[in-house]
Design a protein around this motif. Sequence first.
Motif, short mmCIF file in Angstrom:
data_model
loop_
_atom_site.label_atom_id
_atom_site.label_comp_id
_atom_site.label_asym_id
_atom_site.label_seq_id
_atom_site.Cartn_x
_atom_site.Cartn_y
_atom_site.Cartn_z
N ARG A 148 0.83 -1.20 0.00
CA ARG A 148 0.00 0.00 0.00
C ARG A 148 0.88 1.26 0.00
O ARG A 148 0.61 2.23 -0.73
CB ARG A 148 -0.89 0.02 1.25
CG ARG A 148 -2.06 -0.94 1.27
CD ARG A 148 -2.72 -0.88 2.64
NE ARG A 148 -3.88 -1.74 2.76
CZ ARG A 148 -5.13 -1.35 2.52
NH1 ARG A 148 -5.36 -0.12 2.11
NH2 ARG A 148 -6.14 -2.18 2.66
N SER A 149 1.88 1.26 0.86
CA SER A 149 2.74 2.43 0.99
C SER A 149 3.47 2.73 -0.31
O SER A 149 3.48 3.88 -0.79
CB SER A 149 3.76 2.20 2.11
OG SER A 149 4.71 3.25 2.14
N LYS A 151 2.77 1.82 -3.31
CA LYS A 151 1.86 2.28 -4.36
C LYS A 151 1.60 3.78 -4.23
O LYS A 151 1.57 4.51 -5.23
CB LYS A 151 0.54 1.52 -4.29
CG LYS A 151 0.56 0.15 -4.92
CD LYS A 151 -0.84 -0.31 -5.32
CE LYS A 151 -1.80 -0.33 -4.16
NZ LYS A 151 -3.16 -0.80 -4.58
N SER A 152 1.40 4.24 -3.01
CA SER A 152 1.14 5.67 -2.80
C SER A 152 2.35 6.50 -3.20
O SER A 152 2.21 7.55 -3.84
CB SER A 152 0.77 5.94 -1.34
OG SER A 152 -0.54 5.46 -1.07
N ASP A 155 2.52 6.74 -6.89
CA ASP A 155 1.47 7.59 -7.47
C ASP A 155 1.55 9.04 -7.00
O ASP A 155 0.62 9.82 -7.25
CB ASP A 155 0.10 7.01 -7.13
CG ASP A 155 -0.11 5.62 -7.72
OD1 ASP A 155 0.60 5.28 -8.69
OD2 ASP A 155 -0.97 4.87 -7.20
N GLY A 156 2.64 9.40 -6.31
CA GLY A 156 2.82 10.78 -5.89
C GLY A 156 2.07 11.16 -4.63
O GLY A 156 1.94 12.36 -4.32
N ARG A 157 1.62 10.19 -3.86
CA ARG A 157 0.92 10.48 -2.60
C ARG A 157 1.86 10.17 -1.43
O ARG A 157 1.63 9.27 -0.63
CB ARG A 157 -0.36 9.66 -2.51
CG ARG A 157 -1.34 9.91 -3.67
CD ARG A 157 -2.64 9.14 -3.46
NE ARG A 157 -3.59 9.41 -4.55
CZ ARG A 157 -3.75 8.61 -5.60
NH1 ARG A 157 -3.02 7.51 -5.72
NH2 ARG A 157 -4.63 8.92 -6.54
N ASP A 158 2.92 10.94 -1.35
CA ASP A 158 3.99 10.64 -0.39
C ASP A 158 3.52 10.66 1.06
O ASP A 158 3.92 9.81 1.87
CB ASP A 158 5.14 11.62 -0.56
CG ASP A 158 5.88 11.43 -1.88
OD1 ASP A 158 5.35 10.72 -2.76
OD2 ASP A 158 6.98 11.99 -2.03
N ALA A 159 2.70 11.63 1.43
CA ALA A 159 2.26 11.72 2.83
C ALA A 159 1.46 10.50 3.23
O ALA A 159 1.61 9.97 4.35
CB ALA A 159 1.43 12.99 3.04
N LEU A 160 0.61 10.01 2.33
CA LEU A 160 -0.18 8.82 2.63
C LEU A 160 0.70 7.57 2.61
O LEU A 160 0.48 6.64 3.41
CB LEU A 160 -1.32 8.70 1.63
CG LEU A 160 -2.25 9.92 1.59
CD1 LEU A 160 -3.36 9.72 0.55
CD2 LEU A 160 -2.85 10.19 2.95
N GLY A 161 1.66 7.55 1.73
CA GLY A 161 2.61 6.45 1.71
C GLY A 161 3.40 6.37 3.00
O GLY A 161 3.71 5.29 3.50
N GLU A 270 -3.10 -1.72 -9.68
CA GLU A 270 -4.19 -1.15 -8.88
C GLU A 270 -5.29 -2.20 -8.79
O GLU A 270 -5.52 -2.98 -9.71
CB GLU A 270 -4.72 0.10 -9.54
CG GLU A 270 -3.70 1.23 -9.62
CD GLU A 270 -3.27 1.72 -8.26
OE1 GLU A 270 -2.13 2.20 -8.15
OE2 GLU A 270 -4.07 1.60 -7.31
#
Length: 278
Positions: A148-149, A151-152, A155-161, A270
């Motif tokens: 999950r991390s 993938k984030s 996809d450019g979602r570093d904070a969520l990763g 995904e």
Amino acid sequence: MSTPPPLLGATPDETLAAFVTRARADPGVVGLVLSGSQVHDGMVTALSDHDLHVVLRDRDASPLSGLDWFRSGHLDLVVLTLDEFRRRGLPGDAAAFSRYSYVHAKVLLDRLDGEIGAVLDRKRVLEPDEARAAAAGHLDAYVNQTYRSLKSFRDGRDALGHLDAAESVPYALEVVFALHRRVRPYNKYLRWELERQPLGDRREWSAERLLDVLRRILADGDPAAQRALFQDIERAARGAGHGDVLDAWGDDLRLLRPPSLSGGGPAGREGSRGSSGP
């Protein structure tokens, strides 16, 4: 009538000694077990108290049952029956999280011809089947959270990763210790365990190496650190016979491996298994 609290001495040691004398005089008490920092050499500080588990024949056998969860700056008590003590910390128990408190615990009183010590010994290490089940279950959850991390991050979602990476760390530690039939320590004692009772002789499980990788992951989710940790865990898990758990992830594992080992660079799908909860 309420149970009188323990007498407070001038020091934690005096308070403990007074309470042990009181408990020894009570025929309803069958065992006393000391845990916490006092049983970890080098971990005691000026503010350390004594963590004492008081084992009763049954709840009605002693007025000390009213002192369960007594807390002071000198003494913390857990009062439980013999049956509760036998189960406490083991799989399926509501207090399974407390198992590490017994790993280095010391018996101060045993009126049952060694049974208190035998119950403690059952809690100190994981049985082979128990260790295998724990390692497999936590390994699957660890892979899920790491996938999950990454993938984030992909996809450019570093904070969520970063958040998912932080949540992967407890699973990783459960796996690493279960692979060695060890109970995962509380974080306070992680360095102590790794230095005093190393997880074998492999460098990746040394305190210096493992704590550095974990710090990097917790700091910002560093994908390179996550992949380094996964590489170490994958090698150890496959060596212990858990290849089936890993292989169930198929090509998704490419995203978790360092680029040089992933067969052409990180990839992932995904909507794959990593999209569901552990």
